[in-house]
Design an enzyme around this catalytic site. Structure first.
Site, PDB file in Angstrom:
ATOM      1  N   THR A 140       0.572  -0.954  -0.133  1.00 13.83           N
ATOM      2  CA  THR A 140       0.278  -0.252  -0.432  1.00 13.83           C
ATOM      3  C   THR A 140       1.088   1.015  -0.028  1.00 13.83           C
ATOM      4  O   THR A 140       0.485   2.040  -1.193  1.00 13.83           O
ATOM      5  CB  THR A 140      -0.904  -0.064   1.545  1.00 13.83           C
ATOM      6  N   LYS A 183       2.298  11.266  -0.695  1.00 15.09           N
ATOM      7  CA  LYS A 183       3.063  12.431  -0.807  1.00 15.09           C
ATOM      8  C   LYS A 183       3.798  13.602  -2.265  1.00 15.09           C
ATOM      9  O   LYS A 183       3.861  14.735  -2.247  1.00 15.09           O
ATOM     10  CB  LYS A 183       4.882  12.548  -0.200  1.00 15.09           C
ATOM     11  N   GLY A 242     -14.354  11.713   5.759  1.00 12.60           N
ATOM     12  CA  GLY A 242     -13.886  11.489   6.718  1.00 12.60           C
ATOM     13  C   GLY A 242     -13.090  12.284   6.544  1.00 12.60           C
ATOM     14  O   GLY A 242     -12.007  12.540   5.719  1.00 12.60           O
ATOM     15  N   GLY A 272     -11.169   5.491   7.146  1.00 11.80           N
ATOM     16  CA  GLY A 272     -10.313   4.263   8.296  1.00 11.80           C
ATOM     17  C   GLY A 272      -9.815   3.123   6.953  1.00 11.80           C
ATOM     18  O   GLY A 272     -10.421   3.554   5.955  1.00 11.80           O
ATOM     19  N   ARG A 273      -8.772   2.515   7.157  1.00 13.06           N
ATOM     20  CA  ARG A 273      -8.726   1.293   6.597  1.00 13.06           C
ATOM     21  C   ARG A 273      -8.953  -0.181   7.583  1.00 13.06           C
ATOM     22  O   ARG A 273      -8.769   0.427   9.233  1.00 13.06           O
ATOM     23  CB  ARG A 273      -7.049   1.759   6.307  1.00 13.06           C
ATOM     24  N   HIS A 332      21.673  27.783  13.285  1.00 13.68           N
ATOM     25  CA  HIS A 332      20.957  29.083  12.881  1.00 13.68           C
ATOM     26  C   HIS A 332      20.811  29.552  12.012  1.00 13.68           C
ATOM     27  O   HIS A 332      22.252  29.296  11.111  1.00 13.68           O
ATOM     28  CB  HIS A 332      21.750  30.138  14.244  1.00 13.68           C
TER      29      HIS A 332
HETATM   30  P1  FAD Z   1       0.774  -3.175   3.654  1.00 16.78           P
HETATM   31  O1  FAD Z   1       1.581  -2.104   2.737  1.00 16.78           O
HETATM   32  O2  FAD Z   1      -0.934  -3.265   2.940  1.00 16.78           O
HETATM   33  O3  FAD Z   1       1.577  -4.757   2.355  1.00 16.78           O
HETATM   34  C1  FAD Z   1       0.242  -5.646   2.344  1.00 16.78           C
HETATM   35  C2  FAD Z   1       0.775  -6.410   0.877  1.00 16.78           C
HETATM   36  O4  FAD Z   1       0.284  -7.972   1.390  1.00 16.78           O
HETATM   37  C3  FAD Z   1       0.227  -5.889   0.239  1.00 16.78           C
HETATM   38  O5  FAD Z   1       1.599  -5.688  -1.293  1.00 16.78           O
HETATM   39  C4  FAD Z   1      -1.120  -7.128  -0.574  1.00 16.78           C
HETATM   40  O6  FAD Z   1      -1.076  -6.860  -2.382  1.00 16.78           O
HETATM   41  C5  FAD Z   1      -0.160  -8.206  -0.304  1.00 16.78           C
HETATM   42  N1  FAD Z   1      -1.161  -9.179   0.446  1.00 16.78           N
HETATM   43  C6  FAD Z   1      -2.259  -9.209   0.892  1.00 16.78           C
HETATM   44  N2  FAD Z   1      -2.832 -10.942   0.305  1.00 16.78           N
HETATM   45  C7  FAD Z   1      -2.009 -11.057  -0.060  1.00 16.78           C
HETATM   46  C8  FAD Z   1      -2.464 -12.481  -0.172  1.00 16.78           C
HETATM   47  N3  FAD Z   1      -3.248 -13.600   0.436  1.00 16.78           N
HETATM   48  N4  FAD Z   1      -1.021 -13.079  -0.506  1.00 16.78           N
HETATM   49  C9  FAD Z   1       0.229 -12.068  -1.444  1.00 16.78           C
HETATM   50  N5  FAD Z   1       0.251 -11.117  -1.073  1.00 16.78           N
HETATM   51  C10 FAD Z   1      -0.940 -10.242   0.293  1.00 16.78           C
HETATM   52  N6  FAD Z   1       2.120   5.648   6.336  1.00 16.78           N
HETATM   53  C11 FAD Z   1       2.796   5.902   7.009  1.00 16.78           C
HETATM   54  O7  FAD Z   1       3.694   6.017   7.761  1.00 16.78           O
HETATM   55  N7  FAD Z   1       3.104   7.516   6.275  1.00 16.78           N
HETATM   56  C12 FAD Z   1       2.296   8.169   4.945  1.00 16.78           C
HETATM   57  O8  FAD Z   1       2.489   9.104   4.910  1.00 16.78           O
HETATM   58  C13 FAD Z   1       1.354   7.120   5.317  1.00 16.78           C
HETATM   59  N8  FAD Z   1       0.280   8.057   3.711  1.00 16.78           N
HETATM   60  C14 FAD Z   1      -0.336   6.789   4.162  1.00 16.78           C
HETATM   61  C15 FAD Z   1      -1.118   7.565   2.341  1.00 16.78           C
HETATM   62  C16 FAD Z   1      -2.621   6.641   1.870  1.00 16.78           C
HETATM   63  C17 FAD Z   1      -3.567   6.923   1.151  1.00 16.78           C
HETATM   64  C18 FAD Z   1      -2.372   5.700   2.032  1.00 16.78           C
HETATM   65  C19 FAD Z   1      -3.767   4.256   2.504  1.00 16.78           C
HETATM   66  C20 FAD Z   1      -1.738   4.847   3.832  1.00 16.78           C
HETATM   67  C21 FAD Z   1      -0.648   5.770   3.822  1.00 16.78           C
HETATM   68  N9  FAD Z   1      -0.208   5.103   5.102  1.00 16.78           N
HETATM   69  C22 FAD Z   1       1.306   6.285   5.156  1.00 16.78           C
HETATM   70  C23 FAD Z   1      -0.159   4.282   5.906  1.00 16.78           C
HETATM   71  C24 FAD Z   1       0.642   2.810   5.378  1.00 16.78           C
HETATM   72  O9  FAD Z   1       0.800   3.045   3.260  1.00 16.78           O
HETATM   73  C25 FAD Z   1       0.996   1.332   5.899  1.00 16.78           C
HETATM   74  O10 FAD Z   1       0.566   1.595   7.418  1.00 16.78           O
HETATM   75  C26 FAD Z   1       1.547   0.695   4.984  1.00 16.78           C
HETATM   76  O11 FAD Z   1       1.543   0.250   4.317  1.00 16.78           O
HETATM   77  C27 FAD Z   1       1.373  -0.985   6.179  1.00 16.78           C
HETATM   78  O12 FAD Z   1       2.560  -2.276   5.871  1.00 16.78           O
HETATM   79  P2  FAD Z   1       1.991  -3.680   5.598  1.00 16.78           P
HETATM   80  O13 FAD Z   1       3.722  -3.721   5.238  1.00 16.78           O
HETATM   81  O14 FAD Z   1       1.255  -3.903   6.960  1.00 16.78           O
HETATM   82  O15 FAD Z   1       0.576  -3.063   4.345  1.00 16.78           O
HETATM   83  P1  NAD Z   2      -8.324   8.209  10.292  1.00 16.18           P
HETATM   84  O1  NAD Z   2      -8.891   6.909  11.197  1.00 16.18           O
HETATM   85  O2  NAD Z   2      -6.922   9.008  10.337  1.00 16.18           O
HETATM   86  O3  NAD Z   2      -9.426   9.389   9.415  1.00 16.18           O
HETATM   87  C1  NAD Z   2     -11.469   8.782   9.878  1.00 16.18           C
HETATM   88  C2  NAD Z   2     -11.613  10.036   9.588  1.00 16.18           C
HETATM   89  O4  NAD Z   2     -12.510   9.122   8.744  1.00 16.18           O
HETATM   90  C3  NAD Z   2     -11.688  10.306  11.257  1.00 16.18           C
HETATM   91  O5  NAD Z   2     -11.650  11.455  11.446  1.00 16.18           O
HETATM   92  C4  NAD Z   2     -13.225   9.671  11.493  1.00 16.18           C
HETATM   93  O6  NAD Z   2     -14.083  10.068  12.696  1.00 16.18           O
HETATM   94  C5  NAD Z   2     -14.101  10.227  10.044  1.00 16.18           C
HETATM   95  N1  NAD Z   2     -15.518   9.158   9.674  1.00 16.18           N
HETATM   96  C6  NAD Z   2     -15.501   7.506  10.085  1.00 16.18           C
HETATM   97  N2  NAD Z   2     -16.804   7.901   9.582  1.00 16.18           N
HETATM   98  C7  NAD Z   2     -16.917   8.355   9.477  1.00 16.18           C
HETATM   99  C8  NAD Z   2     -18.520   8.959   8.084  1.00 16.18           C
HETATM  100  N3  NAD Z   2     -18.973   7.491   8.619  1.00 16.18           N
HETATM  101  N4  NAD Z   2     -18.332  10.057   8.490  1.00 16.18           N
HETATM  102  C9  NAD Z   2     -17.851  11.000   7.738  1.00 16.18           C
HETATM  103  N5  NAD Z   2     -16.638  10.955   8.704  1.00 16.18           N
HETATM  104  C10 NAD Z   2     -17.013  10.001   9.341  1.00 16.18           C
HETATM  105  O7  NAD Z   2      -8.411   7.136   8.567  1.00 16.18           O
HETATM  106  P2  NAD Z   2      -7.976   7.719   7.018  1.00 16.18           P
HETATM  107  O8  NAD Z   2      -7.814   8.846   6.525  1.00 16.18           O
HETATM  108  O9  NAD Z   2      -8.953   6.557   6.025  1.00 16.18           O
HETATM  109  O10 NAD Z   2      -6.427   6.968   7.290  1.00 16.18           O
HETATM  110  C11 NAD Z   2      -7.014   5.285   7.430  1.00 16.18           C
HETATM  111  C12 NAD Z   2      -5.178   5.543   8.233  1.00 16.18           C
HETATM  112  O11 NAD Z   2      -4.024   5.457   7.432  1.00 16.18           O
HETATM  113  C13 NAD Z   2      -4.483   6.320   9.480  1.00 16.18           C
HETATM  114  O12 NAD Z   2      -5.071   6.274  10.770  1.00 16.18           O
HETATM  115  C14 NAD Z   2      -2.999   5.984   9.286  1.00 16.18           C
HETATM  116  O13 NAD Z   2      -3.771   5.127  10.145  1.00 16.18           O
HETATM  117  C15 NAD Z   2      -2.966   6.172   7.907  1.00 16.18           C
HETATM  118  N6  NAD Z   2      -2.069   6.893   6.595  1.00 16.18           N
HETATM  119  C16 NAD Z   2      -0.813   7.675   7.599  1.00 16.18           C
HETATM  120  C17 NAD Z   2      -0.678   9.180   6.580  1.00 16.18           C
HETATM  121  C18 NAD Z   2       0.261   8.974   7.500  1.00 16.18           C
HETATM  122  O14 NAD Z   2       0.977   8.946   7.746  1.00 16.18           O
HETATM  123  N7  NAD Z   2       0.257  10.712   7.193  1.00 16.18           N
HETATM  124  C19 NAD Z   2      -1.409   9.101   5.993  1.00 16.18           C
HETATM  125  C20 NAD Z   2      -2.638   8.518   6.063  1.00 16.18           C
HETATM  126  C21 NAD Z   2      -2.573   7.530   6.069  1.00 16.18           C
END
Ligand code: FAD
Ligand code: NAD
Length: 463
Positions: free
Chosen positions: A42, A52, A183, A270-271, A442
């Site tokens: 992801t 980013k 959200g 949320g996720r 600084h």
């Molecule tokens: P994932 O990255 O979800 O990877 C899991 C992998 O497992 C995937 O590639 C999937 O295809 C694979 N998989 C699943 N099931 C199977 C299966 N059965 N067989 C084989 N492969 C499989 N976090 C930050 O720290 N900073 C950020 O700025 C940030 N920004 C984000 C922005 C967005 C839009 C999103 C959605 C998330 C963001 N996150 C951020 C969260 C971050 O992406 C996750 O916390 C991180 O990717 C989790 O890593 P993971 O290895 O647990 O899982």
């Molecule tokens: P989040 O938990 O940050 O925010 C979800 C928001 O949706 C909350 O404020 C919640 O109150 C609101 N919400 C929930 N149900 C709702 C509804 N029915 N109607 C209106 N609002 C509602 O979740 P996200 O933004 O989806 O991100 C998921 C996760 O991905 C984060 O918790 C974080 O762990 C990760 N992430 C991290 C970064 C980073 O590190 N910069 C960036 C993106 C994502």
């Protein structure tokens, strides 16, 4: 049916899984990693990196647009800028592609065998992978589940048509004129801000009484102010109710019904852990709520099966997943490791950015600590003035009896780069005096960190 026997099998090549496999390979462990989609998971493909990239492009576009509107006090003027979002997205895809090849290269360098396909457990030691060339059976002494997470879908707003998740938002070819974000958390505000800067008329619908409810109100205030300056309409305490064509029906905080017309509706509520599709039923692992339950060595309730990353719960952050992956690889290699981290820093890449590490003042008080708090505003920081971004502050929370630093927070332009100093101070057990006595270069924003420590000690120099 082909069969591989190995010491370690990692399922999922996101930041948790690929780091675990690389470290295991470095330690000489015979390792296989299975990935269903693309290495990097992801984070690299549809999360951290692409978001980013889009945020940066949006910042640049907004900066130039601002100058074109003759609003720059720097004496710079430019013609009206144009945006080709398809080109921006192609640039972003190029970065993702480079990093993707990089991860595959690192795995190969560590002699990790990569299997492409979806893994499914047969039992606690065996998985089957459907690959392009047939079913591959893999038997392993130890298995690490790193299958990550996926977006939560609202039943009355299923993804499809105008309703999109972050994945589609990061690959749009044109800027939606009207964007409604459901959200107001991490993703909703990071991407909502980016699209507003690219020219969308953005409305954020947040269910709780505050955007970014995981942070305290003081930290969120500069972000809320900037959202308003960008013309983003924020509806807190509002609930999405349903969809009629391209119109989102909501109930406002006051209980009134409102219709929000939109070209796209971005749902970021949320996720959830990806617990389906890989055979959890065959293993019957203990859960902690929706997540897999793990101990301080990332062991699940089944011997020889570890879990790391988003599948194991909050905070769902890439750097937590990576740290767990590295630890588990070392445990499999026989090293004595436990999860002994004092803090997991978090950065929200809004405008301005928010950083937290360790405990907030309220969290520290709730844990029974008597605390002293030092806060230094960027409006008193020379570097912030020269960069036209004086909003925000650095805040330090320390024990009142020993001055041991319990937590550090900041909000301000570019403060994400201070996160490592904050985390290091907490991991090293720094006291206020350590930070106050460290010479900070600084003129930098980091001087705000030193000044916050001095303030907590009662003798700030620049306020
Ligand atoms: P994932 O990255 O979800 O990877 C899991 C992998 O497992 C995937 O590639 C999937 O295809 C694979 N998989 C699943 N099931 C199977 C299966 N059965 N067989 C084989 N492969 C499989 N976090 C930050 O720290 N900073 C950020 O700025 C940030 N920004 C984000 C922005 C967005 C839009 C999103 C959605 C998330 C963001 N996150 C951020 C969260 C971050 O992406 C996750 O916390 C991180 O990717 C989790 O890593 P993971 O290895 O647990 O899982
Ligand atoms: P989040 O938990 O940050 O925010 C979800 C928001 O949706 C909350 O404020 C919640 O109150 C609101 N919400 C929930 N149900 C709702 C509804 N029915 N109607 C209106 N609002 C509602 O979740 P996200 O933004 O989806 O991100 C998921 C996760 O991905 C984060 O918790 C974080 O762990 C990760 N992430 C991290 C970064 C980073 O590190 N910069 C960036 C993106 C994502």
């Amino acid at each position: 049916m082909k069969e591989i026997v190995c010491k370690l099998l990692v399922i999922g090549a996101g930041p948790g899984g690929y780091i675990c496999a690389i470290r295991a390979g470095q330690l000489g462990i015979d390792t296989v990693i299975v990935e269903a989609v693309k290495a990097g998971g992801t984070c690299l493909n549809i999360g951290c990196i692409p978001s980013k990239a889009l945020i940066h492009a949006a910042e640049e576009f907004e900066k130039v647009s601002h100058m074109a509107a003759a609003k720059s006090p720097l004496g710079i003027s430019v013609e009206t800028p144009k945006l080709d979002l398809a080109k921006t997205i192609a640039w972003k895809d190029g970065i993702v592609g480079r990093l993707n090849s990089g991860v595959l290269g690192l795995l190969r360098k560590a002699r990790v065998k990569i299997v492409h396909g979806r893994a499914k457990f047969r039992d606690g030691k065996t998985v089957e992978v459907e690959t392009e060339t047939g079913t591959q059976v893999i038997r392993a002494e130890t298995i690490v589940i790193a299958t990550g997470s996926e977006p939560v879908e609202l039943p009355f707003l299923p993804f499809g048509g105008p309703v999109i998740s972050s994945t589609e938002a990061l690959s749009l070819k044109t800027v939606p004129q009207k964007l409604v974000v459901v959200g107001g958390g991490y993703i909703g505000l990071e991407l909502g801000t980016a699209f507003a800067k690219l020219g969308s008329k953005v409305t954020v619908v947040e269910a709780t009484s505050q955007i970014l409810p995981q942070y305290d109100a003081e930290l969120v205030k500069p972000v809320a102010k900037r959202l308003a300056d960008l013309g983003i309409r924020v509806l807190t305490g509002a609930k999405a109710k349903g969809l009629s064509g391209n119109t989102l029906l909501i109930e406002t905080a006051e209980g009134a019904e409102e219709q929000l017309a939109a070209d796209k509706i971005l749902v970021t509520v949320g996720r959830k852990p990806r617990t389906e599709g890989w055979g959890l039923d065959e293993l019957d692992l203990d859960r902690a709520g929706k997540f897999l339950r793990i101990d301080d060595r990332c062991r699940t309730s089944m011997r020889g099966v570890h879990a790391i990353g988003d599948i194991t719960g909050e905070p769902m952050l890439a750097h937590r997943a990576m740290a767990q992956g590295e630890m588990v690889a070392e445990i499999v290699a026989g090293k004595k490791r436990t999860w002994d981290k004092r803090c997991i820093p978090a950065v929200c890449f809004t405008d301005p950015e928010i950083v937290t590490a360790g405990l907030s003042p309220d969290e520290a008080r709730a844990q029974g600590y008597e605390i002293r708090v030092g806060q230094f505003p960027f409006s008193a920081n020379g570097r912030a003035m020269t960069m036209l971004s004086e909003d925000g502050f650095v805040r330090i929370v320390a024990r009142a009896d020993s001055n041991l630093v319990l937590g550090i927070q900041a909000v301000g332009s570019g403060v994400s780069e201070l996160s490592s100093a904050f985390a290091l101070a907490i991991e090293m057990g720094a006291r206020l005096e350590d930070i106050a006595a460290t010479i900070h270069a600084h003129p930098t924003r980091s001087e705000g960190f030193q000044e916050a420590a001095l303030k907590a000690l009662g003798h700030a120099l620049h306020i």
